[in-house]
Design a protein around this motif. Structure first.
Motif, PDB file in Angstrom:
ATOM      1  N   ALA A  13       0.839  -1.205   0.000  1.00 19.32           N
ATOM      2  CA  ALA A  13       0.000   0.000   0.000  1.00 19.32           C
ATOM      3  C   ALA A  13       0.866   1.243   0.000  1.00 19.32           C
ATOM      4  N   GLU A  14       1.905   1.233   0.822  1.00 22.63           N
ATOM      5  CA  GLU A  14       2.814   2.385   0.881  1.00 22.63           C
ATOM      6  C   GLU A  14       3.491   2.605  -0.464  1.00 22.63           C
ATOM      7  N   ALA A  15       3.917   1.512  -1.093  1.00 24.25           N
ATOM      8  CA  ALA A  15       4.589   1.625  -2.395  1.00 24.25           C
ATOM      9  C   ALA A  15       3.653   2.189  -3.455  1.00 24.25           C
ATOM     10  N   SER A  16       2.387   1.784  -3.419  1.00 19.04           N
ATOM     11  CA  SER A  16       1.435   2.215  -4.444  1.00 19.04           C
ATOM     12  C   SER A  16       1.037   3.677  -4.301  1.00 19.04           C
ATOM     13  N   LEU A  17       1.181   4.239  -3.096  1.00 20.03           N
ATOM     14  CA  LEU A  17       0.732   5.609  -2.841  1.00 20.03           C
ATOM     15  C   LEU A  17       1.764   6.661  -3.249  1.00 20.03           C
ATOM     16  N   ASP A  18       2.968   6.231  -3.581  1.00 17.13           N
ATOM     17  CA  ASP A  18       3.966   7.183  -4.081  1.00 17.13           C
ATOM     18  C   ASP A  18       3.466   7.763  -5.405  1.00 17.13           C
ATOM     19  N   PRO A  19       3.428   9.088  -5.558  1.00 12.42           N
ATOM     20  CA  PRO A  19       2.864   9.701  -6.784  1.00 12.42           C
ATOM     21  C   PRO A  19       3.503   9.214  -8.080  1.00 12.42           C
ATOM     22  N   THR A  22       2.365   5.653  -8.681  1.00 14.53           N
ATOM     23  CA  THR A  22       0.971   5.656  -9.121  1.00 14.53           C
ATOM     24  C   THR A  22       0.885   5.977 -10.606  1.00 14.53           C
ATOM     25  N   GLN A  23       1.688   6.948 -11.054  1.00 19.57           N
ATOM     26  CA  GLN A  23       1.707   7.308 -12.471  1.00 19.57           C
ATOM     27  C   GLN A  23       2.224   6.141 -13.316  1.00 19.57           C
ATOM     28  N   ILE A  24       3.249   5.467 -12.811  1.00 22.24           N
ATOM     29  CA  ILE A  24       3.807   4.320 -13.536  1.00 22.24           C
ATOM     30  C   ILE A  24       2.769   3.204 -13.654  1.00 22.24           C
ATOM     31  N   LEU A  25       2.042   2.933 -12.574  1.00 19.72           N
ATOM     32  CA  LEU A  25       1.002   1.905 -12.622  1.00 19.72           C
ATOM     33  C   LEU A  25      -0.076   2.262 -13.643  1.00 19.72           C
ATOM     34  N   LYS A  53      11.267  -1.866  -9.850  1.00 20.50           N
ATOM     35  CA  LYS A  53      11.715  -2.961  -8.989  1.00 20.50           C
ATOM     36  C   LYS A  53      10.914  -2.986  -7.684  1.00 20.50           C
ATOM     37  N   ALA A  54      10.636  -1.806  -7.140  1.00 15.80           N
ATOM     38  CA  ALA A  54       9.854  -1.734  -5.908  1.00 15.80           C
ATOM     39  C   ALA A  54       8.428  -2.228  -6.134  1.00 15.80           C
TER      40      ALA A  54
END
Length: 212
Positions: A13-19, A22-25, A53-54
């Motif tokens: 969750a912490e990794a996904s919340l990085d702006p 999020t843009q990469i996803l 990688k993260a």
């Protein structure tokens, strides 16, 4: 690729919340390499690789293929889902528990119920996917405009009576061996104000039916 993935791990969750991540996803709904992503998001390829990688470490990105270009192997990756939803499980110590209180007119209880739904349906989806089955669900989403607060209260009262009647009609109190317990949540709340919002009641229903 899943339509929606439920994130339960706090680190994921912490990794996904990085702006940036999020843009990469969002960009990786379609497969791409670090070089391609660097152009799309306007970052150096090395930095994009670091974030990839993260995301891959937390199961948010997966390898699609590897392409050999001379002495270099280019990795093509894709997001594991088109959309992500963070489950209250990721904040288990502070997530709301609807069992602590029950107030039909409390917006906070409504949020607690919604959080529980995300958590439970997420686990059910994971189990259904592992068993290669569809999850039997039913949902109704609609808009209705009330002339007054009194009309809204009357509607809520009638809705409660009808739902209770249906529950009494179909609930198997004997808990038959072949029976399967289901969760029922009915919600009513004001719609967010939008430009050109529809004024007439309009309902749509979605249904998936299969073995569970």
């Amino acid at each position: 690729m899943q339509d929606i993935a439920i994130i339960e791990d706090p680190a994921a969750a912490e990794a996904s919340l990085d702006p940036i991540r999020t843009q990469i996803l969002r960009e990786l709904v379609q497969p791409g390499s670090a070089t391609q992503l660097a152009v799309r998001v306007g970052l150096p390829r090395q930095k994009v690789n670091y974030h990839l990688k993260a995301l891959e470490r937390h199961g948010l990105v997966e390898l699609v293929e590897e392409r050999r270009k001379g002495n270099v192997t280019e990795r093509v990756v894709q997001a594991t889902a088109a959309s992500y939803l963070i489950s209250p499980t990721a904040l288990a110590a502070v997530s709301p528990d609807p069992r602590r209180f029950a107030d039909r007119f409390s917006a906070f209880w409504l949020l607690a119920l919604a959080g529980r739904m995300v958590q439970e349906v997420g686990k059910l989806l994971a189990g259904a996917a592992a068993a290669r089955q569809k999850l039997a669900t039913f949902a109704i989403d609609g808009d209705i405009t009330f002339r007054s607060a009194a009309d809204r209260a009357a509607f809520a009262e009638e809705l409660g009576v009808e739902v209770t009647r249906l529950v009494d009609k179909y609930h198997d109190g004997g808990a038959a061996p072949q029976g399967r317990r289901h969760r029922l949540v009915v919600a009513l709340h004001p719609a967010l104000k939008e430009t050109n919002a529809p004024k007439a009641a309009n309902q749509t229903a979605g249904k998936e039916q299969d073995n569970d």
